[in-house]
Each structure stands twice: as C-alpha cells, then as structure tokens.
Write a protein that holds these residues in place. Sequence first.
Motif: not given
Length: 144
Positions: A115-124
């Motif tokens: 169930g782990r997921r991460r959302q990056h705020t920057r494309p880089a």
Amino acid sequence: MQMSNRIDPNLPVGSYQTYSITAQRDTRVVAACEQVDCPQWRNGWDSVIDESTELGRTQAAYIRGQSGRTFREMKTDAGLTVFRFESGQRCFAEHYTRPEIYLVRDGDWRGNPTGRRRQHTRPADWVEDMAENQGRLIELQERG
C-alpha cells in the motif's frame, strides 16, 4: 476488453516498483509561459499598437507604465507604435496546464501489497528516484 500481453514476472509482486505520471481529469491551473513553452516567451514578440484610438492609447500606457516587461519602442511609417519584447519574459496571454502527478508505488500490474506510495512534487525528483532505482537494479544484475 482486450487482454494485455505481459511477460510472466520472475519475482513476487513486492519485489517491484511502479513509476507513473498521471493528470487529473477536468483540472487545469494557471501556468507560466515557460511551463507551456510559449512561443512568445521563447522567441520574443512584437505588439503593434494604434495610438490614434482610445484602446491603443490605453494599451500603450499600460505597456510603458505598468507591464513591467522589457521592450524597445519604434514607430512604423504608418504611425503605429511597435513594442518589441525580448524573449524570456511573460507574455500578455493567460496560459493553463493540467498538473501532472508523479507517483512511485510498490508492486506492479498485479497490485501493491504494501500500500506504500510516494508522490513527488517536482518532475526532476521523480526522474532522479527512477534513475537511482534503475542503478540499483543494474548493480544487482551485475552481482548475479
């Protein structure tokens, strides 16, 4: 519905990570010229103003006094005013874009067991995360 042709994975679902870029439907936000690769921002532009009209006088006064943009001012043979704007500055149009969501989650097409997921705020950051993961995979493959 057509079934996807997939290679059977060699490892359990928990051994994988999935990287995805998505956008929410029907969502748009105001964007800067640079974000949408605006041609005026990239190349510069000319605004030709007829100052013999009330609208033209208002436009010219705004450009000269309030626009905050860098320009050169010229006159044409017909008496029109040309404002030449340098590239790399915001144009006068309102741009919109759909924000992208940069996700990394455990698992693959079979599911996400943790169930782990991460959302990056920057494309880089998303690209860097994926590159580091690819590096780890190459290192593991070389070790055998």
